[in-house]
Design a protein around this motif. Structure first.
Motif, short mmCIF file in Angstrom:
data_model
loop_
_atom_site.label_atom_id
_atom_site.label_comp_id
_atom_site.label_asym_id
_atom_site.label_seq_id
_atom_site.Cartn_x
_atom_site.Cartn_y
_atom_site.Cartn_z
N LYS A 1 0.81 -1.21 0.00
CA LYS A 1 0.00 0.00 0.00
C LYS A 1 0.85 1.27 0.00
O LYS A 1 0.42 2.30 -0.51
N ARG A 2 2.05 1.18 0.58
CA ARG A 2 2.86 2.41 0.68
C ARG A 2 3.51 2.77 -0.64
O ARG A 2 4.15 3.82 -0.76
N ALA A 3 3.38 1.93 -1.66
CA ALA A 3 4.04 2.19 -2.93
C ALA A 3 3.33 3.30 -3.71
O ALA A 3 2.12 3.39 -3.71
N ARG A 4 4.13 4.15 -4.38
CA ARG A 4 3.57 5.13 -5.31
C ARG A 4 3.54 4.47 -6.68
O ARG A 4 4.49 3.81 -7.07
N PHE A 5 2.46 4.67 -7.40
CA PHE A 5 2.30 3.94 -8.65
C PHE A 5 1.66 4.86 -9.68
O PHE A 5 0.66 5.51 -9.39
N SER A 6 2.25 4.93 -10.87
CA SER A 6 1.58 5.67 -11.94
C SER A 6 2.01 5.07 -13.28
O SER A 6 3.09 4.49 -13.39
N ALA A 7 1.13 5.17 -14.24
CA ALA A 7 1.46 4.69 -15.57
C ALA A 7 0.68 5.52 -16.58
O ALA A 7 -0.48 5.86 -16.35
N ALA A 8 1.36 5.87 -17.70
CA ALA A 8 0.67 6.60 -18.75
C ALA A 8 -0.38 5.70 -19.39
O ALA A 8 -1.46 6.15 -19.77
N ARG A 9 -0.06 4.42 -19.49
CA ARG A 9 -1.00 3.47 -20.05
C ARG A 9 -0.70 2.10 -19.48
O ARG A 9 0.46 1.67 -19.40
N GLU B 1 -5.31 -6.82 -22.66
CA GLU B 1 -6.21 -7.24 -23.73
C GLU B 1 -6.94 -6.05 -24.33
O GLU B 1 -8.14 -6.12 -24.60
N GLY B 2 -6.21 -4.95 -24.49
CA GLY B 2 -6.80 -3.77 -25.11
C GLY B 2 -7.59 -2.86 -24.19
O GLY B 2 -7.92 -1.74 -24.56
N ASN B 3 -7.91 -3.33 -22.96
CA ASN B 3 -8.67 -2.49 -22.04
C ASN B 3 -7.74 -1.85 -21.03
O ASN B 3 -6.83 -2.50 -20.51
N ASP B 4 -8.02 -0.59 -20.74
CA ASP B 4 -7.20 0.11 -19.77
C ASP B 4 -7.55 -0.40 -18.37
O ASP B 4 -8.71 -0.40 -17.97
N ILE B 5 -6.54 -0.87 -17.63
CA ILE B 5 -6.83 -1.38 -16.29
C ILE B 5 -6.20 -0.51 -15.22
O ILE B 5 -6.29 -0.82 -14.04
N ALA B 6 -5.58 0.60 -15.62
CA ALA B 6 -4.93 1.46 -14.62
C ALA B 6 -5.96 2.02 -13.65
O ALA B 6 -5.68 2.20 -12.47
N GLY B 7 -7.19 2.29 -14.16
CA GLY B 7 -8.19 2.89 -13.29
C GLY B 7 -9.16 1.89 -12.69
O GLY B 7 -10.11 2.26 -12.02
N LEU B 8 -8.90 0.60 -12.94
CA LEU B 8 -9.82 -0.43 -12.47
C LEU B 8 -9.75 -0.55 -10.95
O LEU B 8 -8.69 -0.51 -10.37
#
Lengths: 324, 274
Positions: free
Chosen positions: A56-64, A68-75
């Motif tokens: 939980k303490r990790a910072r995480f970000s990704a542009a994409r 399988e073609g669906n964006d899961i960054a915001g899931l």
């Protein structure tokens, strides 16, 4: 283009540390992509971030971050839990501790099927037996009733991979799956993985520090150093003509019979992977690099060659200063 | 030797459990029936003993064996119910602290420290004195005071277990957090908790006896072993068997529970280390 997993500009940090500093990675269907690097270079957290299993303490970000073609960054967590173990599966380094000692093999495998597929018990048992048979476990029906401590390391690793493949995932992430196995079992396991991958059209992201493993199974390889991918390309191209000084150093440190004269010294890279904080600029490898220059403290340019082969170094493809 | 200790402990506890469960069937007499013409009848092996009352009678002529058997029921009832209560409290706190860490853990540790700063007997005495004595008052008081071992052990074990690969593997297989905590972590710390349960059960039984001895535990005429010792203490120099019999019963039961706990610890510890 048949990309199962696409990652762009993935960044992960822990407190003041920058563990992963913007990596791009694509794993295609039916392909094995190896992520290679020393301990602490960020390869394991990169893999965990795909399943969003970071602490939980990790910072995480990704542009994409697309699966399988669906964006899961915001899931959300719920959506991720549905994907995990179903469309994307992971196997871990230690077969000795990766199975829960409190349950039988059967109950652990059946549990996965019932959660994701809602299968009936009898159907789940049949499927588990079939899957164990497929990964070469002898007497599969009997194994279902056994506890993890009754199985050998190689057998446990087979059970793990059978469990991971139960729901026919599109992506399998394997974090150093062969490190804890002895060499003969390792070879069997890699052959099994390759067979299954061919049959199921699985995309595999394999994390390892063992270049021997890479040479055996990888279609493409990404060499990671201090949170960045310093070189990427088709395995053959990278092994035949490594461009980055770090890749060259890694390859020079493998003993090759006949190539190294008896009594001659193996190549080695002095020092350890540095811990990188915010505000670091330039090439992270310069402190250990044999061809480092003062100008290496400047931002590193990326060079692109044929067939997606790319590397990040101030020295260009011709070995000359690229004058960034 | 180890095995023998475990078997002996298990046998004693099983025997006490049978006495407790089937007490109404096993008691030869009504444990509350007074017979003032037969006060302090000695047990059968002493001169003046009779086969009508194997272990003699007490100061009110009540059959000692019957009271001892009913006392076993009370001791076991108190032991088991306080362990369930304190087990639930302690395990919940410990697992939460161990699993979530950080601020949650700090709060849990603070609660444990507060609990450790409380003198158990004193608080139990005060509570019973204020609320009044009664079987369930004793159970609640002891249960609410004895959970700290559960909490400490559950916390440490949870921390250890949650770092293992099979927990990560459970996440990777799509398990929910509830499922990971209840289905993956709890079964793997259960053997530690089982050992704590035996220790706490012995302590609870002794504590109840102590409270009853002080007159603040189980109210008369219920025959708690502690109360029986208390009622007989005036005669201890003239009729020592009046306190020896319940005292030895207490000793054997607590010893049996401890042997069982030690044996379980060795057995379960050996199995997980394989």
């Amino acid at each position: 283009m048949n990309a199962v997993l696409e990652i762009e500009d993935l960044r992960i940090g822990f407190g003041p540390l920058e563990a992963v500093r913007g990596i791009d990675l694509v794993v295609e269907r039916g392909q094995t992509h190896c992520l290679v690097g020393e301990s602490g270079c960020g390869k394991s957290v990169s893999a965990l971030s795909v399943l969003r299993l970071l602490p939980k303490r990790a910072r995480f970000s990704a542009a994409r971050l697309a699966f399988e073609g669906n964006d899961i960054a915001g899931l959300g967590e719920r959506g991720m839990a549905r994907l995990r173990g179903d469309r994307m599966a992971m196997i871990f380094q230690e077969p000795m501790t990766s199975l829960n000692p409190a349950y039988t093999i059967g109950s652990q495998m059946i549990e996965v099927l019932r959660r994701h597929r809602g299968a009936s018990r009898a159907a789940a048992v049949d499927r588990c037996i079939a899957m164990l048979e497929r990964v070469g476990v002898t007497a599969p029906a009997m194994r279902l009733g056994q506890f993890p401590h009754q199985l050998s390391g190689g057998l446990r690793q087979r059970v793990m991979i059978a469990t991971a493949l139960l729901c026919e995932p599109a992506l399998l992430i394997a974090d150093e799956p062969t490190t804890a196995l002895d060499v003969t079992v390792q070879a069997q396991f890699l052959r099994l993985l390759a067979d299954i991958q061919r049959q199921m059209g699985l995309a595999v992201l394999l994390i390892t520090h063992d270049l021997g493993v890479v040479a055996r199974v990888a279609d493409r390889v990404s060499v990671m150093y201090a949170g960045r991918i310093v070189e990427h390309g088709a395995t053959g191209a990278v092994f035949a003509a490594p461009r980055h000084p770090y890749t060259r150093g890694l390859l020079a440190s493998i003993p090759v019979p006949g190539k190294i004269p008896p009594g001659g010294r193996l190549g080695s890279i002095p020092g350890i992977v540095p811990r990188i904080g915010a505000g670091f600029a330039g090439c992270a490898f310069r402190a250990r690099c044999a061809v480092a220059m003062p100008a290496c403290a400047a931002p590193v340019p990326e060079h692109r060659l044929a067939d997606g082969h790319r590397f990040a170094c101030h020295l260009g493809p011709d070995g000359a200063w690229s004058g960034a | 030797m180890r095995r023998a200790a475990l078997s002996l402990g298990a046998a004693i506890v099983a025997f006490a459990a049978i006495l407790a469960i089937f007490a109404p069937l096993l008691m030869p007499h009504d444990p509350f029936a007074q017979d003032l013409t037969h006060r302090y009848t000695p047990p059968f092996w002493l001169p003046g003993g009779s086969s009508a009352h194997w272990l003699g009678t007490d100061g009110l002529g009540r059959d000692y064996l019957s009271r001892l058997i009913l006392g076993a029921r009370i001791s076991m009832l108190i032991g088991v119910s306080t362990v369930i209560l304190s087990g639930i409290i302690g395990t919940t706190l410990g697992v939460l602290g161990g699993y979530f860490g950080g601020r949650t853990d700090a709060v849990v540790m603070f609660i444990i420290s507060c609990r450790l700063a409380i003198p158990v007997i004193l608080v139990a005495l005060t509570t019973v004195f204020m609320v009044g004595s009664g079987l369930w008052v004793v159970v609640l008081t002891i249960g609410l005071l004895l959970w700290e071992r559960f909490a400490i052990v559950a916390r440490a074990a949870t921390r250890q277990v949650s770092g293992l690969d099979y927990i990560a593997a459970a996440w990777a297989a799509g398990c929910s957090r509830t499922r990971v905590i209840l289905g993956e972590i709890l079964p793997n710390i259960a053997h530690h908790l089982l050992v704590i349960a035996t220790i706490d059960m012995a302590i609870a039984i002794l504590l109840e006896a102590a409270l009853s001895f002080l007159g603040l535990g189980v109210p008369p005429p219920l025959p708690s072993w502690g109360l029986m010792i208390s009622e007989g203490k005036d005669y201890m120099f003239f009729k020592p068997w009046v306190i020896e019999i319940p005292g030895i019963a207490l000793l054997i039961l607590v010893l049996g529970i401890n042997l069982l706990g030690d044996g379980l610890r060795d057995r379960l510890g050996a199995r997980t280390e394989q």
